[in-house]
Design a protein around this motif. Structure first.
Motif, mmCIF file in Angstrom:
data_model
loop_
_atom_site.group_PDB
_atom_site.id
_atom_site.type_symbol
_atom_site.label_atom_id
_atom_site.label_comp_id
_atom_site.label_asym_id
_atom_site.label_seq_id
_atom_site.Cartn_x
_atom_site.Cartn_y
_atom_site.Cartn_z
ATOM 1 N N ALA A 1 -58.221 -15.663 -20.537
ATOM 2 C CA ALA A 1 -59.539 -16.291 -20.391
ATOM 3 C C ALA A 1 -59.497 -17.781 -20.705
ATOM 4 C CB ALA A 1 -60.555 -15.596 -21.289
ATOM 5 N N SER A 2 -58.734 -18.174 -21.731
ATOM 6 C CA SER A 2 -58.681 -19.592 -22.084
ATOM 7 C C SER A 2 -57.922 -20.395 -21.028
ATOM 8 C CB SER A 2 -58.030 -19.779 -23.459
ATOM 9 O OG SER A 2 -56.698 -19.297 -23.466
ATOM 10 N N VAL A 3 -56.932 -19.758 -20.389
ATOM 11 C CA VAL A 3 -56.205 -20.436 -19.314
ATOM 12 C C VAL A 3 -57.119 -20.644 -18.116
ATOM 13 C CG1 VAL A 3 -54.254 -20.282 -17.724
ATOM 14 C CG2 VAL A 3 -54.005 -19.484 -20.076
ATOM 15 N N VAL A 4 -57.852 -19.596 -17.739
ATOM 16 C CA VAL A 4 -58.760 -19.703 -16.591
ATOM 17 C C VAL A 4 -59.814 -20.764 -16.857
ATOM 18 C CG1 VAL A 4 -60.438 -18.458 -15.184
ATOM 19 C CG2 VAL A 4 -58.344 -17.318 -15.906
ATOM 20 N N ARG A 5 -60.318 -20.820 -18.075
ATOM 21 C CA ARG A 5 -61.323 -21.825 -18.413
ATOM 22 C C ARG A 5 -60.755 -23.239 -18.249
ATOM 23 N NH1 ARG A 5 -62.007 -20.359 -23.226
ATOM 24 N NH2 ARG A 5 -63.710 -18.902 -22.832
ATOM 25 N N ALA A 6 -59.528 -23.449 -18.723
ATOM 26 C CA ALA A 6 -58.922 -24.777 -18.621
ATOM 27 C C ALA A 6 -58.651 -25.146 -17.161
ATOM 28 C CB ALA A 6 -57.621 -24.822 -19.431
ATOM 29 N N LEU A 7 -58.178 -24.187 -16.377
ATOM 30 C CA LEU A 7 -57.934 -24.455 -14.953
ATOM 31 C C LEU A 7 -59.235 -24.744 -14.219
ATOM 32 C CD1 LEU A 7 -55.283 -21.682 -14.207
ATOM 33 C CD2 LEU A 7 -54.859 -24.126 -14.489
ATOM 34 N N ASN A 8 -60.281 -24.030 -14.595
ATOM 35 C CA ASN A 8 -61.580 -24.259 -13.980
ATOM 36 C C ASN A 8 -62.121 -25.646 -14.340
ATOM 37 O OD1 ASN A 8 -64.058 -23.116 -12.573
ATOM 38 N ND2 ASN A 8 -64.924 -23.693 -14.556
ATOM 39 N N ASP A 9 -61.992 -26.034 -15.598
ATOM 40 C CA ASP A 9 -62.457 -27.349 -16.029
ATOM 41 C C ASP A 9 -61.703 -28.470 -15.310
ATOM 42 O OD1 ASP A 9 -64.263 -26.188 -17.724
ATOM 43 O OD2 ASP A 9 -63.078 -26.496 -19.542
ATOM 44 N N ALA A 10 -60.444 -28.186 -14.945
ATOM 45 C CA ALA A 10 -59.643 -29.190 -14.250
ATOM 46 C C ALA A 10 -59.812 -29.122 -12.727
ATOM 47 C CB ALA A 10 -58.168 -29.012 -14.611
ATOM 48 N N SER A 11 -60.762 -28.306 -12.249
ATOM 49 C CA SER A 11 -61.040 -28.172 -10.810
ATOM 50 C C SER A 11 -59.815 -27.719 -10.023
ATOM 51 C CB SER A 11 -61.566 -29.499 -10.242
ATOM 52 O OG SER A 11 -62.758 -29.885 -10.888
ATOM 53 N N ALA B 1 -52.880 -5.556 -18.436
ATOM 54 C CA ALA B 1 -51.828 -4.595 -18.774
ATOM 55 C C ALA B 1 -51.424 -4.732 -20.241
ATOM 56 C CB ALA B 1 -50.626 -4.800 -17.859
ATOM 57 N N ILE B 2 -51.311 -5.977 -20.718
ATOM 58 C CA ILE B 2 -50.944 -6.193 -22.120
ATOM 59 C C ILE B 2 -52.055 -5.694 -23.038
ATOM 60 C CG2 ILE B 2 -50.521 -7.987 -23.857
ATOM 61 C CD1 ILE B 2 -49.109 -9.597 -21.643
ATOM 62 N N ALA B 3 -53.320 -5.974 -22.668
ATOM 63 C CA ALA B 3 -54.438 -5.532 -23.495
ATOM 64 C C ALA B 3 -54.510 -4.008 -23.550
ATOM 65 C CB ALA B 3 -55.743 -6.103 -22.953
ATOM 66 N N GLU B 4 -54.261 -3.325 -22.430
ATOM 67 C CA GLU B 4 -54.276 -1.856 -22.429
ATOM 68 C C GLU B 4 -53.198 -1.309 -23.356
ATOM 69 O OE1 GLU B 4 -53.813 -0.899 -18.339
ATOM 70 O OE2 GLU B 4 -55.980 -0.997 -17.903
ATOM 71 N N SER B 5 -52.019 -1.938 -23.320
ATOM 72 C CA SER B 5 -50.940 -1.494 -24.203
ATOM 73 C C SER B 5 -51.333 -1.662 -25.667
ATOM 74 C CB SER B 5 -49.671 -2.302 -23.892
ATOM 75 O OG SER B 5 -48.633 -1.974 -24.775
ATOM 76 N N ARG B 6 -52.000 -2.750 -26.001
ATOM 77 C CA ARG B 6 -52.436 -2.962 -27.391
ATOM 78 C C ARG B 6 -53.520 -1.966 -27.782
ATOM 79 N NH1 ARG B 6 -52.897 -9.462 -26.657
ATOM 80 N NH2 ARG B 6 -50.677 -9.976 -26.873
ATOM 81 N N ILE C 1 -64.266 -4.864 -26.334
ATOM 82 C CA ILE C 1 -63.203 -5.515 -27.097
ATOM 83 C C ILE C 1 -62.515 -6.513 -26.170
ATOM 84 C CG2 ILE C 1 -61.053 -5.223 -28.360
ATOM 85 C CD1 ILE C 1 -61.896 -2.434 -29.106
ATOM 86 N N THR C 2 -62.413 -7.760 -26.599
ATOM 87 C CA THR C 2 -61.696 -8.751 -25.803
ATOM 88 C C THR C 2 -60.207 -8.683 -26.131
ATOM 89 O OG1 THR C 2 -61.901 -10.504 -27.453
ATOM 90 C CG2 THR C 2 -63.705 -10.278 -25.843
ATOM 91 N N PRO C 3 -59.353 -9.053 -25.179
ATOM 92 C CA PRO C 3 -57.914 -9.077 -25.471
ATOM 93 C C PRO C 3 -57.567 -9.956 -26.669
ATOM 94 C CG PRO C 3 -58.285 -9.221 -23.108
ATOM 95 C CD PRO C 3 -59.637 -9.341 -23.764
ATOM 96 N N LYS C 4 -58.275 -11.067 -26.843
ATOM 97 C CA LYS C 4 -57.981 -11.963 -27.971
ATOM 98 C C LYS C 4 -58.252 -11.280 -29.302
ATOM 99 C CE LYS C 4 -58.832 -16.683 -29.609
ATOM 100 N NZ LYS C 4 -58.948 -16.323 -31.034
ATOM 101 N N LYS C 5 -59.405 -10.581 -29.411
ATOM 102 C CA LYS C 5 -59.705 -9.879 -30.655
ATOM 103 C C LYS C 5 -58.716 -8.751 -30.903
ATOM 104 C CE LYS C 5 -64.671 -10.852 -30.837
ATOM 105 N NZ LYS C 5 -66.034 -10.269 -30.790
#
Length: 373
Positions: free
Chosen positions: A200-210, A230-235, A336-340
């Motif tokens: 999510a933080s990567v997408v936000r940064a890419l979006n902010d950079a157009s 996939a990583i979040a499901e494993s966690r 639950i977010t992947p970050k949490k």
């Protein structure tokens, strides 16, 4: 003065207070504060001289090729706002002298390499080093320094005494210069797999950079989001096992008997009517306050971004409708977010456990049909 004439000592501050690299790379202002005149600087930098000017106003106090560390510090010295002469660079009188690089930080590929990425070029192979500065600074790219401007500087992350842009921002600045889809995908994947940041933080940064209007970036983002899920499901599986939660049914669809589809869930406890849903939506875009003033308006790009944003907004609305519908039926939905899940797994397990324990105090939920997804 001939080339072998000793340079006046840097006596304003004892030499032993300079760390090794900061004895070799100094700004013109710092040299003047130590009593070295402009004429003496020019003399030392003549062909065959003992010094060299590596960037405008920045001097390397030896004639050899600069090391990667020297180039990094030189770029920061060139781009940073000069500190007043005589102000201590870092708190503490007994530590080595280190300049405070105000309003400047390393970004792009160099920052990712320093953060520890393995898919980025090694520092000696980079012809230019990206440095992030406020938009209003009057600087130009030159030599080994490429100026990247922003309306609001992020909080730098110090690594080996160097201020670095956070990984999401450094990724966006690196991706902005890459046209190779595989290279972009490799960077974004390592960011998530290496636990440098969440999708999510990567997408936000890419979006902010157009950047989300570029097809090869969009494709890489789609792969990134799939990788992150996939990583979040494993966690999530690991959380249930490690913290002794009752085994749920995994990846199911709920329906009303003979009625409509209610939605899919990542985990569901039928007896307690408790559901867990991984919230892997892309972040919602707020109106940008820092549109780049040096870009010409691209109406087609704006339309593509608006269309993508409309799709994302529709997804947010769908999540909200599904949650409200399930809760009206008496089903508790834990998002639950992947970050949490990554940063506070124990706390998330406690939230789920509390919801399961509270089931006995609630009215029975409506009967729903549970189907594999």
């Amino acid at each position: 003065m001939n080339h072998n004439t000793p340079v006046p000592p840097l006596s304003s501050r004892p030499v032993q207070h300079h760390s090794e690299v900061h004895r070799r790379v100094l700004t013109a202002a710092r040299l003047r504060s130590h009593g070295v005149s402009a004429a003496e600087m020019n003399e030392q930098c003549r062909p065959g001289g003992a010094w060299q000017q590596i960037l405008p106003g920045v001097y390397l106090l030896h004639p050899n090729a600069p090391t990667s560390e020297e180039r990094l510090h030189a770029v920061l010295m060139y781009a940073a706002r000069e500190q007043p002469t005589g102000v201590p660079a870092q708190p503490g009188a007994h530590g080595p002298h280190r300049p405070m690089y105000a309003d400047a930080m390393i970004t792009g590929l160099a920052a990712l390499t320093l953060h520890g990425f393995s898919s980025t070029p090694r520092l000696p192979s980079l012809d230019r080093i990206d440095v992030l500065v406020p938009r209003m600074r009057r600087l130009r790219s030159t030599g080994c320094a490429r100026i990247v401007r922003t309306g609001a500087l992020p909080t730098p992350e110090p690594v080996t005494d160097l201020p670095l842009a956070p990984v999401p921002r450094a990724l966006a600045d690196a991706v902005a210069e890459l046209a190779d889809a595989d290279a972009v995908r490799l960077l974004l994947t390592e960011a998530v797999r290496g636990r440098y940041c969440e999708p999510a933080s990567v997408v936000r940064a890419l979006n902010d950079a157009s950047l989300l209007s570029r097809p090869h970036v969009v494709d890489a983002v789609d792969s990134l989001l799939a990788e992150g899920r996939a990583i979040a499901e494993s966690r999530l599986y690991r959380m249930v096992e490690e913290y002794g939660l009752p085994a749920p049914v995994w990846n199911v669809d709920l329906r009303l008997p003979g009625g409509p589809h209610l939605g899919g869930l990542d985990a569901y406890w039928p007896e307690q009517a408790v559901a867990v849903e991984l919230d892997t939506r892309a972040p919602r875009r707020h109106e940008r306050q820092d549109q780049r003033q040096d870009q010409r308006p691209d109406r087609r790009q704006d339309r593509r971004q608006d269309r993508r944003q409309d799709e994302n907004d529709a997804l947010w609305s769908e999540y909200a409708r599904k949650r409200e519908h399930l809760e009206r039926l008496g089903i508790t939905v834990v998002h639950i977010t992947p970050k949490k899940l990554r940063d506070s797994m124990e706390q998330q397990a406690a939230v789920v456990r509390t919801a399961l324990m509270a089931a006995g105090d609630r009215d029975p939920a409506a009967y729903v049909v549970v189907l594999p997804r």
